[in-house]
Design a protein around this motif. Structure first.
Motif, PDB file in Angstrom:
ATOM      1  N   MET A  18       0.846  -1.188   0.000  1.00  0.00           N
ATOM      2  CA  MET A  18       0.000   0.000   0.000  1.00  0.00           C
ATOM      3  C   MET A  18       0.879   1.234   0.000  1.00  0.00           C
ATOM      4  N   LYS A  19       0.752   2.044  -1.020  1.00  0.00           N
ATOM      5  CA  LYS A  19       1.571   3.247  -1.146  1.00  0.00           C
ATOM      6  C   LYS A  19       0.970   4.341  -0.260  1.00  0.00           C
ATOM      7  N   THR A  20       1.731   4.770   0.731  1.00  0.00           N
ATOM      8  CA  THR A  20       1.201   5.651   1.774  1.00  0.00           C
ATOM      9  C   THR A  20       1.944   6.974   1.828  1.00  0.00           C
ATOM     10  N   LEU A  21       1.167   8.050   1.950  1.00  0.00           N
ATOM     11  CA  LEU A  21       1.707   9.401   2.081  1.00  0.00           C
ATOM     12  C   LEU A  21       1.283   9.976   3.426  1.00  0.00           C
ATOM     13  N   ALA A  22       2.230  10.550   4.155  1.00  0.00           N
ATOM     14  CA  ALA A  22       1.901  11.309   5.366  1.00  0.00           C
ATOM     15  C   ALA A  22       1.934  12.790   5.015  1.00  0.00           C
ATOM     16  N   ALA A  23       0.862  13.504   5.305  1.00  0.00           N
ATOM     17  CA  ALA A  23       0.768  14.930   4.973  1.00  0.00           C
ATOM     18  C   ALA A  23       0.644  15.743   6.261  1.00  0.00           C
ATOM     19  N   ILE A  24       1.433  16.802   6.356  1.00  0.00           N
ATOM     20  CA  ILE A  24       1.483  17.605   7.577  1.00  0.00           C
ATOM     21  C   ILE A  24       1.301  19.080   7.225  1.00  0.00           C
ATOM     22  N   PRO A  25       0.086  19.622   7.348  1.00  0.00           N
ATOM     23  CA  PRO A  25      -0.108  21.069   7.157  1.00  0.00           C
ATOM     24  C   PRO A  25       0.582  21.819   8.297  1.00  0.00           C
ATOM     25  N   CYS A  26       1.354  22.857   7.957  1.00  0.00           N
ATOM     26  CA  CYS A  26       2.156  23.537   8.974  1.00  0.00           C
ATOM     27  C   CYS A  26       2.083  25.051   8.876  1.00  0.00           C
ATOM     28  N   PHE A  27       2.115  25.678  10.038  1.00  0.00           N
ATOM     29  CA  PHE A  27       2.359  27.117  10.129  1.00  0.00           C
ATOM     30  C   PHE A  27       3.279  27.363  11.321  1.00  0.00           C
ATOM     31  N   ASN A  28       4.514  27.710  11.002  1.00  0.00           N
ATOM     32  CA  ASN A  28       5.522  28.035  12.026  1.00  0.00           C
ATOM     33  C   ASN A  28       5.683  26.933  13.073  1.00  0.00           C
ATOM     34  N   GLU A  29       6.140  25.767  12.606  1.00  0.00           N
ATOM     35  CA  GLU A  29       6.354  24.624  13.495  1.00  0.00           C
ATOM     36  C   GLU A  29       7.804  24.154  13.454  1.00  0.00           C
ATOM     37  N   GLU A  30       8.773  25.084  13.353  1.00  0.00           N
ATOM     38  CA  GLU A  30      10.171  24.697  13.190  1.00  0.00           C
ATOM     39  C   GLU A  30      10.706  23.898  14.378  1.00  0.00           C
ATOM     40  N   ILE A  31      10.141  24.091  15.565  1.00  0.00           N
ATOM     41  CA  ILE A  31      10.647  23.395  16.755  1.00  0.00           C
ATOM     42  C   ILE A  31      10.389  21.895  16.678  1.00  0.00           C
ATOM     43  N   ALA A  32       9.203  21.513  16.217  1.00  0.00           N
ATOM     44  CA  ALA A  32       8.813  20.092  16.267  1.00  0.00           C
ATOM     45  C   ALA A  32       8.861  19.389  14.924  1.00  0.00           C
ATOM     46  N   ILE A  33       8.777  20.116  13.817  1.00  0.00           N
ATOM     47  CA  ILE A  33       8.545  19.476  12.519  1.00  0.00           C
ATOM     48  C   ILE A  33       9.656  18.500  12.126  1.00  0.00           C
ATOM     49  N   GLY A  34      10.893  18.800  12.486  1.00  0.00           N
ATOM     50  CA  GLY A  34      11.989  17.914  12.112  1.00  0.00           C
ATOM     51  C   GLY A  34      11.830  16.523  12.686  1.00  0.00           C
ATOM     52  N   SER A  35      11.563  16.426  13.980  1.00  0.00           N
ATOM     53  CA  SER A  35      11.409  15.109  14.603  1.00  0.00           C
ATOM     54  C   SER A  35      10.153  14.408  14.119  1.00  0.00           C
ATOM     55  N   VAL A  36       9.084  15.171  13.820  1.00  0.00           N
ATOM     56  CA  VAL A  36       7.852  14.563  13.307  1.00  0.00           C
ATOM     57  C   VAL A  36       8.119  13.904  11.955  1.00  0.00           C
ATOM     58  N   VAL A  37       8.817  14.618  11.077  1.00  0.00           N
ATOM     59  CA  VAL A  37       9.124  14.077   9.746  1.00  0.00           C
ATOM     60  C   VAL A  37      10.022  12.857   9.851  1.00  0.00           C
ATOM     61  N   LEU A  38      11.092  12.966  10.629  1.00  0.00           N
ATOM     62  CA  LEU A  38      12.039  11.852  10.766  1.00  0.00           C
ATOM     63  C   LEU A  38      11.366  10.608  11.331  1.00  0.00           C
ATOM     64  N   THR A  39      10.478  10.791  12.309  1.00  0.00           N
ATOM     65  CA  THR A  39       9.801   9.647  12.927  1.00  0.00           C
ATOM     66  C   THR A  39       8.760   9.041  11.988  1.00  0.00           C
ATOM     67  N   ALA A  40       8.144   9.878  11.131  1.00  0.00           N
ATOM     68  CA  ALA A  40       7.091   9.384  10.228  1.00  0.00           C
ATOM     69  C   ALA A  40       7.650   8.644   9.015  1.00  0.00           C
ATOM     70  N   ARG A  41       8.852   8.956   8.604  1.00  0.00           N
ATOM     71  CA  ARG A  41       9.388   8.399   7.350  1.00  0.00           C
ATOM     72  C   ARG A  41       9.424   6.872   7.296  1.00  0.00           C
ATOM     73  N   PRO A  42       9.785   6.153   8.375  1.00  0.00           N
ATOM     74  CA  PRO A  42       9.810   4.680   8.274  1.00  0.00           C
ATOM     75  C   PRO A  42       8.441   4.048   8.066  1.00  0.00           C
ATOM     76  N   TYR A  43       7.373   4.783   8.319  1.00  0.00           N
ATOM     77  CA  TYR A  43       6.023   4.214   8.251  1.00  0.00           C
ATOM     78  C   TYR A  43       5.270   4.631   6.985  1.00  0.00           C
ATOM     79  N   THR A  44       5.926   5.396   6.125  1.00  0.00           N
ATOM     80  CA  THR A  44       5.271   5.880   4.907  1.00  0.00           C
ATOM     81  C   THR A  44       6.258   5.852   3.745  1.00  0.00           C
ATOM     82  N   ASP A  45       5.729   6.016   2.544  1.00  0.00           N
ATOM     83  CA  ASP A  45       6.591   6.092   1.369  1.00  0.00           C
ATOM     84  C   ASP A  45       7.105   7.507   1.131  1.00  0.00           C
ATOM     85  N   GLU A  46       6.379   8.495   1.661  1.00  0.00           N
ATOM     86  CA  GLU A  46       6.795   9.888   1.497  1.00  0.00           C
ATOM     87  C   GLU A  46       6.115  10.727   2.567  1.00  0.00           C
ATOM     88  N   VAL A  47       6.823  11.744   3.032  1.00  0.00           N
ATOM     89  CA  VAL A  47       6.250  12.703   3.968  1.00  0.00           C
ATOM     90  C   VAL A  47       6.145  14.055   3.266  1.00  0.00           C
TER      91      VAL A  47
END
Length: 304
Positions: A18-47
């Motif tokens: 199953m080809k899976t995409l994780a989508a994250i709408p953002c407004f000024n989330e520089e503090i958390a977005i890096g760890s969210v993306v890194l943690t989500a990548r193993p569970y999806t084909d693209e973030v």
């Protein structure tokens, strides 16, 4: 979630192809977005990160973490970001689309909990639900009110949770149908799913709360915005029922009061100003509402 649970769930997605995409709408989330993306990548084909006019380092941090970024020229609202993600997922032939927040409240390791019902074809839309014991008291009250306004009798436990998964059928159903660009989009998605008879599932999730996991949206203004949008969504979908019919009732009441006013004047020659004003208060707005309801219904019919 434990590492053992993570390891068990990730292969199930891969084996199902199953080809899976994780989508994250953002407004000024520089503090958390890096760890969210890194943690989500193993569970999806693209973030995919949707930059909603960010003015901080969100875009750079997201790209450095390995995310694809779509940038809006200005702040357009979370709903617009969701629409952009839906279009991207459909254009790139994804089978499953997972939405999550960029502030770190949602745990990307729980993505398989939402995608599993999609993989096994037991649901078209899966919504994560937060138990009340996780939430601060003021958020519990706000969620209860919005759930009551949004669920439309569906029995959905947490209508406002942004952590949710859609299959291809749901994506195509939402695309071109969603109208709102604000935070009421999650509620609108639920309404559309109900109208199109999509299978809606739920799964419990863990949600973090605290100063470092605080939404950029004030909860009070968020609630008012969602309730206002839900009101207009309801009105726009059935204008004859919610505008035209009350308008007709008010107009008929106004006509009745006007006839009484005229009869009283004919019998006594006395002008009862209060009675005439009361008739006008019913007759004029009622007539306007009836005409407006008919016009909106006609416009909706022409757009079908």
């Amino acid at each position: 979630m434990s590492e053992t649970a993570d390891a068990a769930l990730v292969p199930s997605r891969r084996s199902g192809k199953m080809k899976t995409l994780a989508a994250i709408p953002c407004f000024n989330e520089e503090i958390a977005i890096g760890s969210v993306v890194l943690t989500a990548r193993p569970y999806t084909d693209e973030v995919l990160v949707i930059d909603d006019g960010c003015t901080d380092g969100t875009v750079k941090v997201a790209r450095d973490a390995g995310a694809t970024v779509i940038s809006h020229d200005a702040r357009m609202g979370k709903g617009r970001g969701i629409k952009s993600a839906l279009q991207y997922a459909v254009d790139h032939n994804y089978d499953c689309l997972v939405f999550m927040d960029g502030d770190g409240q949602h745990d990307p390791r729980e993505i398989p909990l939402l995608t599993e019902p999609i993989l096994t074809d037991t649901a078209d839309l899966v919504i994560g639900f937060r138990t009340f014991d996780q939430m601060p008291l003021y958020r519990r009250f706000g969620r209860a009110v919005l759930d009551l306004a949004s669920s439309n009798g569906s029995g959905i436990t947490d209508s406002q949770c942004g952590f949710r998964a859609l299959n291809r059928k749901s994506m195509e159903s939402m695309l071109g149908t969603l109208r709102k660009n604000d935070f009421s989009t999650e509620s609108e998605m639920l309404r559309i799913a109900q109208e199109k008879h999509l299978r809606i599932g739920e799964t419990p999730i863990y949600c973090k709360y605290g100063e470092q996991y605080t939404s950029t949206k004030n909860p009070i203004s968020h609630g008012i915005e969602v309730l206002g949008s839900l009101f207009w969504i309801t009105v726009e979908r059935k204008p004859l029922l919610h505008i035209g019919l009350p308008g007709l009732a008010a107009m008929l009441a106004g006509i009745f009061l006007l006839l009484q006013f005229l009869q009283g004047f004919a019998e006594t020659g006395i002008v009862l100003i209060e009675q005439g004003m009361l008739a006008s208060l019913f007759l004029i707005p009622g007539t306007i509402a009836l005409i407006l309801g008919l016009m909106l219904a006609l416009i909706a019919r022409l757009q079908e």
